[in-house]
Design a protein around this motif. Sequence first.
Motif, PDB file in Angstrom:
ATOM      1  N   PRO A  32       0.829  -1.211   0.000  1.00  0.00           N
ATOM      2  CA  PRO A  32       0.000   0.000   0.000  1.00  0.00           C
ATOM      3  C   PRO A  32       0.864   1.263   0.000  1.00  0.00           C
ATOM      4  O   PRO A  32       1.855   1.336   0.727  1.00  0.00           O
ATOM      5  CB  PRO A  32      -0.804  -0.113   1.301  1.00  0.00           C
ATOM      6  N   ALA A  33       0.478   2.223  -0.829  1.00  0.00           N
ATOM      7  CA  ALA A  33       1.275   3.445  -0.968  1.00  0.00           C
ATOM      8  C   ALA A  33       0.316   4.601  -1.217  1.00  0.00           C
ATOM      9  O   ALA A  33      -0.465   4.569  -2.163  1.00  0.00           O
ATOM     10  CB  ALA A  33       2.256   3.317  -2.130  1.00  0.00           C
ATOM     11  N   ALA A  34       0.374   5.610  -0.361  1.00  0.00           N
ATOM     12  CA  ALA A  34      -0.534   6.758  -0.495  1.00  0.00           C
ATOM     13  C   ALA A  34       0.213   7.913  -1.153  1.00  0.00           C
ATOM     14  O   ALA A  34       1.273   8.315  -0.677  1.00  0.00           O
ATOM     15  CB  ALA A  34      -1.048   7.180   0.873  1.00  0.00           C
ATOM     16  N   THR A  35      -0.357   8.428  -2.244  1.00  0.00           N
ATOM     17  CA  THR A  35       0.281   9.563  -2.922  1.00  0.00           C
ATOM     18  C   THR A  35      -0.527  10.832  -2.691  1.00  0.00           C
ATOM     19  O   THR A  35      -1.746  10.796  -2.558  1.00  0.00           O
ATOM     20  CB  THR A  35       0.362   9.340  -4.445  1.00  0.00           C
ATOM     21  N   ASN A  36       0.193  11.939  -2.632  1.00  0.00           N
ATOM     22  CA  ASN A  36      -0.427  13.263  -2.515  1.00  0.00           C
ATOM     23  C   ASN A  36       0.538  14.219  -3.202  1.00  0.00           C
ATOM     24  O   ASN A  36       1.691  14.342  -2.788  1.00  0.00           O
ATOM     25  CB  ASN A  36      -0.594  13.621  -1.034  1.00  0.00           C
ATOM     26  N   PRO A  37       0.075  14.893  -4.279  1.00  0.00           N
ATOM     27  CA  PRO A  37       1.026  15.658  -5.093  1.00  0.00           C
ATOM     28  C   PRO A  37       1.664  16.828  -4.366  1.00  0.00           C
ATOM     29  O   PRO A  37       2.692  17.332  -4.811  1.00  0.00           O
ATOM     30  CB  PRO A  37       0.179  16.145  -6.267  1.00  0.00           C
TER      31      PRO A  37
END
Lengths: 202, 202
Positions: A32-37
Amino acid sequence: MKLLYSPLSPFVRKVMIVAKELGLDGRIETVPAATNPSVPNPEIAKHNPLMKIPALVTDEGIDLVESKVIVQYLDSLGGNKLIPAAGKARWKALRMEAIADGLADAGILVRYELAMRPAALQWKEWISGQLAKVGNALDQLEREASDLEGPLNVGHVAVVCACNWLEFRNVLPDARKTRPKLFAWVDRMNKERPSFGSTMPK
Amino acid sequence: MKLLYSPLSPFVRKVMIVAKELGLDGRIETVPAATNPSVPNPEIAKHNPLMKIPALVTDEGIDLVESKVIVQYLDSLGGNKLIPAAGKARWKALRMEAIADGLADAGILVRYELAMRPAALQWKEWISGQLAKVGNALDQLEREASDLEGPLNVGHVAVVCACNWLEFRNVLPDARKTRPKLFAWVDRMNKERPSFGSTMPK
């Protein structure tokens, strides 16, 4: 292999469907990997300096980035079943993938603008410009609905992922109203193929 | 073939360099095309619903979109010289292209924010988030500078185009200061190869 993963990304879903269709999903561990620009994630940066997902760590230890590259890699491992090797069939499939990915990219920019950027900083012309790309791409796919038939290829996978994501996030209300052939086909694919149905964003 | 073209786009330049290296540039007619993400351009939409460049109209009449797809197509026409056919060399080249393209994409988003969006609507966190991607990607390429040597591949072309565009637009001041190997190599490529030197943005 390890895949930096979120169940809601249309590009991660494309990779997962391709892996399932090729029988490779059992060899992939999802991380699981959460991205936020606007908030750098150093864990993702270890494998992708762009801090985007999907990123795939191959068994040889190569950090592959960008979903188009990852699906080409998986297809080469899985018997070259989803990307025609040459000729018009190849370029039409890769073209369809690029249009669908570009549709999702434009939709994601609209979502960033509306769901992440402070309301006081939102720019109407940017939103309408990106939505014009989304609408044009859907219209093009509707016009080319006959290309959605035939043996499954990576373009088809990308189209389903982009259209379902768009509706899941409600980026373009009434998207399906004027594109009946396209969305009837998307719905059918999700019913008929477990690789699609089991990865639907929710 | 017809190429929707601007001399300032790093992705168009990638296509032009690939065409020149393969000896295909004489078969390509360039058609000037101005893009603006908040002002739809119906002329570009005729060939690319996403209204982005490059877009390549092949002699068979297929409208190819997205520079990664276009360079794969040109490489197939030109003897497969710039994209290794298989194995680690292929995935490393396509990975490098994807990192460089992603670097340019993030830089372009910064430029849209600073040069096109009204000043009152600019969002600092967005800019710093995109610049973190740019900086990370440059750092990664600097760490992997040994991969810049060897036979020219599409990854090398993409890196030169991304780095030169970044400096041309001054997106990240002092970009080269902490990446001496990378930028020394970029400068050398532009001096040594006419395909690079003749397409430098100015």
